[in-house]
Design an enzyme around this catalytic site. Structure first.
Site, PDB file in Angstrom:
ATOM      1  CD1 TRP A 179      -1.174  -1.751  12.029  1.00 47.16           C
ATOM      2  CD2 TRP A 179      -2.258  -0.854  13.543  1.00 47.16           C
ATOM      3  NE1 TRP A 179      -0.179  -0.750  12.707  1.00 47.16           N
ATOM      4  CE2 TRP A 179      -1.024   0.063  13.788  1.00 47.16           C
ATOM      5  CE3 TRP A 179      -3.458  -0.206  14.716  1.00 47.16           C
ATOM      6  CZ2 TRP A 179      -0.922   1.077  14.457  1.00 47.16           C
ATOM      7  CZ3 TRP A 179      -2.934   0.706  15.268  1.00 47.16           C
ATOM      8  CH2 TRP A 179      -1.686   1.505  15.213  1.00 47.16           C
ATOM      9  CB  ILE A 180      -5.779  -7.898  13.749  1.00 49.15           C
ATOM     10  CG1 ILE A 180      -4.691  -8.383  13.034  1.00 49.15           C
ATOM     11  CG2 ILE A 180      -6.988  -8.817  13.256  1.00 49.15           C
ATOM     12  CD1 ILE A 180      -4.536  -7.590  11.366  1.00 49.15           C
ATOM     13  CD  GLU A 183     -11.903  -2.687   5.266  1.00 50.51           C
ATOM     14  OE1 GLU A 183     -11.813  -3.014   4.209  1.00 50.51           O
ATOM     15  OE2 GLU A 183     -12.032  -3.519   6.381  1.00 50.51           O
ATOM     16  NE  ARG A 186     -18.440   1.381   9.677  1.00 47.90           N
ATOM     17  CZ  ARG A 186     -17.078   1.172   9.484  1.00 47.90           C
ATOM     18  NH1 ARG A 186     -16.577  -0.047   9.490  1.00 47.90           N
ATOM     19  NH2 ARG A 186     -16.195   1.975   9.618  1.00 47.90           N
ATOM     20  CB  SER A 187     -14.638  -1.168  13.290  1.00 45.12           C
ATOM     21  OG  SER A 187     -14.513   0.291  12.784  1.00 45.12           O
ATOM     22  CG  PHE A 198      -9.828  -9.857   7.374  1.00 42.97           C
ATOM     23  CD1 PHE A 198     -10.371 -11.057   6.328  1.00 42.97           C
ATOM     24  CD2 PHE A 198      -8.930  -8.814   6.856  1.00 42.97           C
ATOM     25  CE1 PHE A 198     -10.046 -10.739   5.146  1.00 42.97           C
ATOM     26  CE2 PHE A 198      -8.756  -8.634   5.522  1.00 42.97           C
ATOM     27  CZ  PHE A 198      -9.160  -9.769   4.575  1.00 42.97           C
ATOM     28  N   GLY A 199      -7.041 -11.205   9.757  1.00 45.86           N
ATOM     29  CA  GLY A 199      -5.859 -10.777   9.623  1.00 45.86           C
ATOM     30  C   GLY A 199      -4.974 -10.798   8.438  1.00 45.86           C
ATOM     31  CG  LEU A 200      -4.702  -8.346   4.049  1.00 44.02           C
ATOM     32  CD1 LEU A 200      -4.242  -9.492   3.321  1.00 44.02           C
ATOM     33  CD2 LEU A 200      -5.622  -7.784   3.385  1.00 44.02           C
ATOM     34  CB  THR A 213      -4.629   5.200   2.820  1.00 43.92           C
ATOM     35  OG1 THR A 213      -3.902   4.763   1.261  1.00 43.92           O
ATOM     36  CG2 THR A 213      -3.898   4.050   3.650  1.00 43.92           C
TER      37      THR A 213
HETATM   38  C1  LIG Z   1      -7.770   0.872  14.092  1.00 48.54           C
HETATM   39  C2  LIG Z   1      -7.308   0.094  12.945  1.00 48.54           C
HETATM   40  C3  LIG Z   1      -8.034  -1.042  12.645  1.00 48.54           C
HETATM   41  C4  LIG Z   1      -7.420  -1.911  11.667  1.00 48.54           C
HETATM   42  N1  LIG Z   1      -8.032  -3.200  11.525  1.00 48.54           N
HETATM   43  C5  LIG Z   1      -7.322  -4.023  10.650  1.00 48.54           C
HETATM   44  C6  LIG Z   1      -7.932  -5.180  10.502  1.00 48.54           C
HETATM   45  O1  LIG Z   1      -8.909  -5.714  11.153  1.00 48.54           O
HETATM   46  N2  LIG Z   1      -7.299  -6.223   9.548  1.00 48.54           N
HETATM   47  C7  LIG Z   1      -6.201  -5.717   8.865  1.00 48.54           C
HETATM   48  O2  LIG Z   1      -5.910  -6.677   8.191  1.00 48.54           O
HETATM   49  N3  LIG Z   1      -5.778  -4.473   8.880  1.00 48.54           N
HETATM   50  C8  LIG Z   1      -6.579  -3.752   9.615  1.00 48.54           C
HETATM   51  N4  LIG Z   1      -5.770  -2.260   9.968  1.00 48.54           N
HETATM   52  C9  LIG Z   1      -4.836  -2.123   9.133  1.00 48.54           C
HETATM   53  C10 LIG Z   1      -5.107  -1.029   7.809  1.00 48.54           C
HETATM   54  O3  LIG Z   1      -5.498  -1.865   6.771  1.00 48.54           O
HETATM   55  C11 LIG Z   1      -3.757  -0.440   7.272  1.00 48.54           C
HETATM   56  O4  LIG Z   1      -3.271   0.375   8.476  1.00 48.54           O
HETATM   57  C12 LIG Z   1      -3.918   0.107   6.406  1.00 48.54           C
HETATM   58  O5  LIG Z   1      -4.080  -0.736   5.117  1.00 48.54           O
HETATM   59  C13 LIG Z   1      -2.560   1.364   5.927  1.00 48.54           C
HETATM   60  O6  LIG Z   1      -1.269   0.514   6.095  1.00 48.54           O
HETATM   61  P1  LIG Z   1      -0.441   1.191   6.938  1.00 48.54           P
HETATM   62  O7  LIG Z   1      -0.802   1.571   8.119  1.00 48.54           O
HETATM   63  O8  LIG Z   1       0.793   0.201   7.194  1.00 48.54           O
HETATM   64  O9  LIG Z   1       0.296   2.361   6.353  1.00 48.54           O
HETATM   65  P2  LIG Z   1       1.098   2.588   5.011  1.00 48.54           P
HETATM   66  O10 LIG Z   1       0.912   1.602   3.950  1.00 48.54           O
HETATM   67  O11 LIG Z   1       2.623   2.543   5.455  1.00 48.54           O
HETATM   68  O12 LIG Z   1       1.002   3.767   4.277  1.00 48.54           O
HETATM   69  C14 LIG Z   1       1.434   5.115   4.886  1.00 48.54           C
HETATM   70  C15 LIG Z   1       1.082   6.252   4.115  1.00 48.54           C
HETATM   71  O13 LIG Z   1       1.703   6.139   2.685  1.00 48.54           O
HETATM   72  C16 LIG Z   1       0.679   6.169   1.795  1.00 48.54           C
HETATM   73  N5  LIG Z   1       1.134   5.430   0.475  1.00 48.54           N
HETATM   74  C17 LIG Z   1       1.599   4.032   0.829  1.00 48.54           C
HETATM   75  N6  LIG Z   1       1.640   3.394  -0.580  1.00 48.54           N
HETATM   76  C18 LIG Z   1       1.330   4.530  -1.483  1.00 48.54           C
HETATM   77  C19 LIG Z   1       1.384   4.760  -2.767  1.00 48.54           C
HETATM   78  N7  LIG Z   1       1.853   3.674  -3.479  1.00 48.54           N
HETATM   79  N8  LIG Z   1       1.167   6.001  -3.336  1.00 48.54           N
HETATM   80  C20 LIG Z   1       0.833   6.883  -2.641  1.00 48.54           C
HETATM   81  N9  LIG Z   1       0.479   6.808  -1.209  1.00 48.54           N
HETATM   82  C21 LIG Z   1       1.018   5.717  -0.636  1.00 48.54           C
HETATM   83  C22 LIG Z   1      -0.636   5.795   2.614  1.00 48.54           C
HETATM   84  O14 LIG Z   1      -1.698   6.146   1.611  1.00 48.54           O
HETATM   85  C23 LIG Z   1      -0.308   6.435   3.822  1.00 48.54           C
HETATM   86  O15 LIG Z   1      -0.816   7.736   3.528  1.00 48.54           O
HETATM   87  C24 LIG Z   1      -6.441  -1.555  10.657  1.00 48.54           C
HETATM   88  C25 LIG Z   1      -5.728  -0.444  11.187  1.00 48.54           C
HETATM   89  C26 LIG Z   1      -6.330   0.462  12.168  1.00 48.54           C
HETATM   90  C27 LIG Z   1      -5.599   1.853  12.607  1.00 48.54           C
END
Ligand SMILES: Cc1cc2nc3c(=O)[nH]c(=O)nc-3n(C[C@H](O)[C@H](O)[C@H](O)COP(=O)(O)OP(=O)(O)OC[C@H]3O[C@@H](n4cnc5c(N)ncnc54)[C@H](O)[C@@H]3O)c2cc1C
Length: 389
Positions: free
Chosen positions: A166-167, A368, A94-95, A133-135, A370
């Site tokens: 993590w793309i 997408e 699905r991803s 999609f690289g964000l 947390t």
């Molecule tokens: C398998 C996989 C595939 C992915 N695919 C893509 C992709 O295709 N493209 C892309 O761009 N990204 C992708 N991602 C990245 C994903 O979107 C990020 O992992 C996600 O946005 C969370 O960022 P982080 O992992 O840096 O966690 P962090 O932002 O460091 O967060 C860590 C913890 O802190 C909490 N937190 C952070 N800020 C706050 C706040 N203000 N208040 C309360 N709690 C907070 C979070 O909820 C979480 O529990 C993917 C991730 C995975 C694991």
């Protein structure tokens, strides 16, 4: 015919059109016939089943709710039901479809030039080309507004520097939609595989989403032609609008994982016997767990359906989709845990899909947006006070 009986406690099927049920049936049969026989091995090997890509293209699964350029033009409920069935197979599958449609085709269709649309959309729709999609960056996940990747003008070209990580599909992609900071604000750029200064490296050691490729993208003085900028993608708002599309699909998709866990536990509890040769389903504590699961799945189905109808009517808000994603992922995670419990020791085996779904859903909870971030979106919607910082 599908082996999966479906989950419909409250005649929700009566709320779907014949066409919607037909799309679900087609996706259900594809998952039963083509995905289930291979997904366990693919997951264990840590590989995406690439051989399914052309078939998914032929079935019209890529960019299925988009119009034109060969896309299937499904309504959002048809699209959601398709995502549900795919994630019953595996969240990695699905991803793949979410990224290809919502995060690559959608921004090209919405923000791209006519030339970009004609060049990429038909190939992405058929699966001949793969996108990513690289964000996210190593230092910026939940807060992409602080991204450090840059795109600077150099004559008629753009020069990209920085790293995305993590793309999903990064290492497979023919084209990457890359978000970077320019002098005029955040913009989006199409970077093609093989461009000098652009490289990818796959992430290994994941214990979740193993049947999905996840990569880092590296940009070192990577020069791309000026016409590779998506001309109408202005600011982070454009990136967030793509995420809204993808989160909608997730809100439906996780229902499939939850249903698979529920149905596995229900059928197991009817045949597994303990104490006086009685099925474990006859014990009250077991029934309590099944009752919790079916109640939450039913509520989540109704939420998904209502949000889908709102989206088809042009009335959906991103905060609605945050509620859908947050709630449905949370109940799916809990269904996986309860189902694992009800299968006892067998629940940890890969012969059953439960641990695979459970591990996958940990990613789905994080990516997408947390669960925390969607909680804050809902909090802002009802109080008017942003509490992200
Ligand atoms: C398998 C996989 C595939 C992915 N695919 C893509 C992709 O295709 N493209 C892309 O761009 N990204 C992708 N991602 C990245 C994903 O979107 C990020 O992992 C996600 O946005 C969370 O960022 P982080 O992992 O840096 O966690 P962090 O932002 O460091 O967060 C860590 C913890 O802190 C909490 N937190 C952070 N800020 C706050 C706040 N203000 N208040 C309360 N709690 C907070 C979070 O909820 C979480 O529990 C993917 C991730 C995975 C694991």
């Amino acid at each position: 015919m599908s082996r999966f009986p479906g989950v419909d406690y409250m005649q929700i099927d009566s709320l779907f059109s014949e066409q919607e049920l037909l799309v679900r049936q087609t996706a259900r049969q594809f998952v039963d016939a083509r995905v289930l026989p291979l997904i366990r091995d693919a997951y264990n090997r840590g590989e995406f089943p690439k051989q399914l890509i052309p078939e998914m293209g032929e079935l019209g699964l890529f960019g299925a709710n988009l119009e034109g350029y060969g896309c299937a033009g499904m309504n959002n409920v048809e699209y959601g039901l398709m995502m549900q069935e795919l994630e019953r197979g595996d969240s990695g599958l699905r991803s793949f479809v979410s990224v290809q449609g919502a995060l690559v085709m959608y921004p090209i269709l919405t923000f791209g030039s006519e030339q970009q649309k004609e060049r990429w959309l038909p190939k992405l729709q058929s699966g001949e080309a793969i996108g990513c999609f690289g964000l996210t960056e190593p230092g910026y996940g939940s807060n992409p507004s602080a991204m450090t990747a840059t795109a600077n003008r150099q004559g008629s070209n753009w020069v990209l520097n920085g790293e995305k990580t993590w793309i999903t599909n990064g290492g497979l992609a023919d084209v990457a939609v890359v978000w970077a900071r320019t002098q005029e604000g955040i913009g989006a750029f199409l970077v093609e595989r093989g461009t000098k200064g652009y490289s990818t490296s796959d992430l290994h050691g994941k214990l979740s989403m193993r049947a999905s490729v996840t990569s880092s993208l590296h940009f070192a003085d990577c020069v791309i032609p000026g016409e590779n900028q998506l001309p109408s993608a202005k600011g982070l708002r454009a990136a967030l609008s793509c995420l809204t599309q993808a989160r909608f699909g997730i809100g439906w998709g996780v229902l499939g994982a939850a249903m698979d866990c529920y149905e596995t536990a229900r059928s197991y509890s009817l045949v597994r016997k303990q104490f006086d040769d009685r099925p474990i389903a006859s014990h009250q504590l077991v029934q309590e767990k099944l009752a919790w699961m079916i109640t939450e799945i039913t509520k989540a189905q109704l939420l998904a359906l209502h949000v889908g109808r709102l989206k088809d009517g042009g009335k959906v808000e991103p905060a609605h989709i945050s509620m859908l994603k947050r709630n449905n992922v949370a109940i799916a995670v809990e269904c996986a845990r309860l189902s694992r419990d009800l299968l006892g020791a067998n629940g940890i085996m890969d012969e059953y899909p439960i641990m695979r779904h459970m591990c996958n859903l940990e990613t789905v909870k994080t990516y997408e947006g947390t669960e925390h971030i969607h909680t804050l979106v809902i909090g802002e919607r009802v109080t008017g006070i942003p509490a992200y910082r």
